[in-house]
Design a protein around this motif. Sequence first.
Motif, short mmCIF file in Angstrom:
data_model
loop_
_atom_site.label_atom_id
_atom_site.label_comp_id
_atom_site.label_asym_id
_atom_site.label_seq_id
_atom_site.Cartn_x
_atom_site.Cartn_y
_atom_site.Cartn_z
N THR A 37 -10.72 -19.07 -1.85
CA THR A 37 -9.39 -18.74 -2.33
C THR A 37 -8.90 -17.31 -1.96
OG1 THR A 37 -9.58 -20.75 -3.92
CG2 THR A 37 -7.78 -19.05 -4.25
N VAL A 38 -7.68 -17.11 -1.41
CA VAL A 38 -7.17 -15.50 -1.12
C VAL A 38 -6.13 -15.43 -1.93
CG1 VAL A 38 -6.53 -14.00 0.58
CG2 VAL A 38 -8.60 -15.31 0.92
N PHE A 39 -6.15 -14.43 -2.62
CA PHE A 39 -4.78 -13.98 -3.23
C PHE A 39 -4.22 -12.93 -2.22
CE2 PHE A 39 -6.86 -15.75 -6.88
CZ PHE A 39 -6.12 -16.71 -7.14
N ALA A 40 -3.06 -13.19 -1.28
CA ALA A 40 -2.80 -12.38 -0.27
C ALA A 40 -1.40 -11.52 -0.67
CB ALA A 40 -2.45 -13.19 1.02
N PRO A 41 -1.69 -10.08 -0.56
CA PRO A 41 -0.63 -9.11 -0.97
C PRO A 41 0.38 -9.41 0.25
CG PRO A 41 -2.64 -8.18 -1.42
CD PRO A 41 -3.18 -9.46 -0.91
N SER A 42 1.57 -9.61 0.27
CA SER A 42 2.51 -9.33 1.31
C SER A 42 2.50 -7.92 1.76
CB SER A 42 3.75 -10.04 0.98
OG SER A 42 4.48 -9.44 -0.10
N ASP A 43 3.36 -7.95 2.87
CA ASP A 43 3.29 -6.29 3.49
C ASP A 43 4.51 -5.58 2.19
OD1 ASP A 43 1.95 -6.62 5.86
OD2 ASP A 43 3.68 -7.30 7.04
N ASP A 44 5.24 -6.39 1.65
CA ASP A 44 6.27 -5.75 0.78
C ASP A 44 5.24 -5.38 -0.37
OD1 ASP A 44 8.42 -6.25 2.40
OD2 ASP A 44 9.11 -8.05 1.18
N ALA A 45 4.29 -6.24 -0.78
CA ALA A 45 3.35 -5.61 -2.01
C ALA A 45 2.66 -4.49 -1.52
CB ALA A 45 2.44 -6.76 -2.20
N PHE A 46 2.12 -4.28 -0.51
CA PHE A 46 1.22 -3.12 0.01
C PHE A 46 2.35 -1.92 0.06
CE2 PHE A 46 -1.91 -5.91 1.68
CZ PHE A 46 -3.39 -5.19 1.29
N ALA A 47 3.77 -2.21 0.50
CA ALA A 47 4.65 -1.14 0.25
C ALA A 47 5.03 -0.63 -0.87
CB ALA A 47 6.11 -1.68 1.15
N LYS A 48 4.66 -1.38 -2.06
CA LYS A 48 4.97 -0.83 -3.49
C LYS A 48 3.81 0.13 -3.92
CE LYS A 48 7.05 -5.07 -5.02
NZ LYS A 48 6.66 -6.15 -5.98
N LEU A 49 2.72 0.47 -2.99
CA LEU A 49 1.68 1.24 -3.42
C LEU A 49 2.38 2.79 -3.14
CD1 LEU A 49 -1.52 -0.44 -1.55
CD2 LEU A 49 -0.94 -0.11 -4.39
N PRO A 50 1.84 3.85 -3.65
CA PRO A 50 2.20 5.12 -3.41
C PRO A 50 2.21 5.50 -1.87
CG PRO A 50 0.85 5.10 -5.18
CD PRO A 50 0.83 3.53 -4.65
N ALA A 51 3.09 6.23 -1.31
CA ALA A 51 3.15 6.40 -0.09
C ALA A 51 1.73 7.19 0.35
CB ALA A 51 4.26 7.58 0.50
N GLY A 52 1.44 6.70 1.68
CA GLY A 52 0.10 7.34 2.17
C GLY A 52 -1.25 6.67 1.74
N THR A 53 -1.19 5.65 0.58
CA THR A 53 -1.99 5.04 0.03
C THR A 53 -3.05 4.07 1.16
OG1 THR A 53 -1.23 4.92 -2.06
CG2 THR A 53 -3.05 3.35 -1.64
N VAL A 54 -2.05 3.38 1.80
CA VAL A 54 -2.85 2.37 2.80
C VAL A 54 -3.26 3.14 4.01
CG1 VAL A 54 -2.45 0.59 4.52
CG2 VAL A 54 -1.38 0.37 2.21
N ASP A 55 -2.80 4.06 4.38
CA ASP A 55 -3.10 5.14 5.58
C ASP A 55 -4.45 5.58 5.33
OD1 ASP A 55 -1.19 4.66 7.28
OD2 ASP A 55 0.01 6.14 6.77
N ASP A 56 -4.66 6.07 4.04
CA ASP A 56 -5.80 6.63 3.47
C ASP A 56 -6.89 5.50 3.26
OD1 ASP A 56 -7.31 8.99 2.44
OD2 ASP A 56 -7.29 8.13 0.46
N LEU A 57 -6.83 4.51 2.86
CA LEU A 57 -7.76 3.33 2.79
C LEU A 57 -8.28 3.08 3.91
CD1 LEU A 57 -6.19 1.39 -0.33
CD2 LEU A 57 -8.29 2.79 -0.23
N VAL A 58 -7.51 2.76 5.16
CA VAL A 58 -7.99 2.38 6.26
C VAL A 58 -8.90 3.33 7.04
CG1 VAL A 58 -6.33 0.57 6.42
CG2 VAL A 58 -6.04 2.75 7.59
N LYS A 59 -9.10 4.60 6.58
CA LYS A 59 -9.89 5.54 7.18
C LYS A 59 -11.35 4.93 7.18
CE LYS A 59 -6.93 9.30 6.31
NZ LYS A 59 -6.59 10.81 5.59
N PRO A 60 -11.98 5.37 8.04
CA PRO A 60 -13.39 4.87 8.13
C PRO A 60 -14.26 5.43 6.95
CG PRO A 60 -12.91 5.64 10.12
CD PRO A 60 -11.68 5.74 9.27
N GLU A 61 -13.99 6.58 6.32
CA GLU A 61 -14.83 6.95 5.15
C GLU A 61 -14.59 6.33 3.88
OE1 GLU A 61 -11.30 10.01 6.01
OE2 GLU A 61 -12.54 9.02 7.38
#
Length: 137
Positions: A37-61
């Motif tokens: 069972t997956v609770f899937a955040p939409s793209d709009d949900a990710f857009a609510k995160l502070p600017a740069g959060t997603v870019d930071d999280l997808v870094k290999p480190e």
Amino acid sequence: MHDIVDTAVAAGSFKTLVAAVTAADLVDTLKGTGPFTVFAPSDDAFAKLPAGTVDDLVKPENKAKLAAILTLHVMSGKVMAADVAGNKLTPASVNGETLDVDGTNGVTVNGAHVTTADIACTNGVIHVIDAVLLPKA
């Protein structure tokens, strides 16, 4: 009908989630037998995160942190909206943290609202939520 990953890709409204799942090396897991069972955040949900959060999280480190966030959105087993209607449940997520699922007034998960429920997949079900769940620790 497709598996969870292919269903999310085909929907077109989960581009950020699919990119994050790919960055965290969870694609094979979510294409696995399940059921999940997956609770899937939409793209709009990710857009609510502070600017740069997603870019930071997808870094290999940050792969471990990203995986911890994403696995908070997944439960073992197939749970449909009707299974939680009228109830309050505290199931464990795949990352081990407990989720607060409230089905007494619509359905919320840790405060995020389920905006679309019961998207059937070959290996489980997707429920779309309007916010990204973050681990407590």
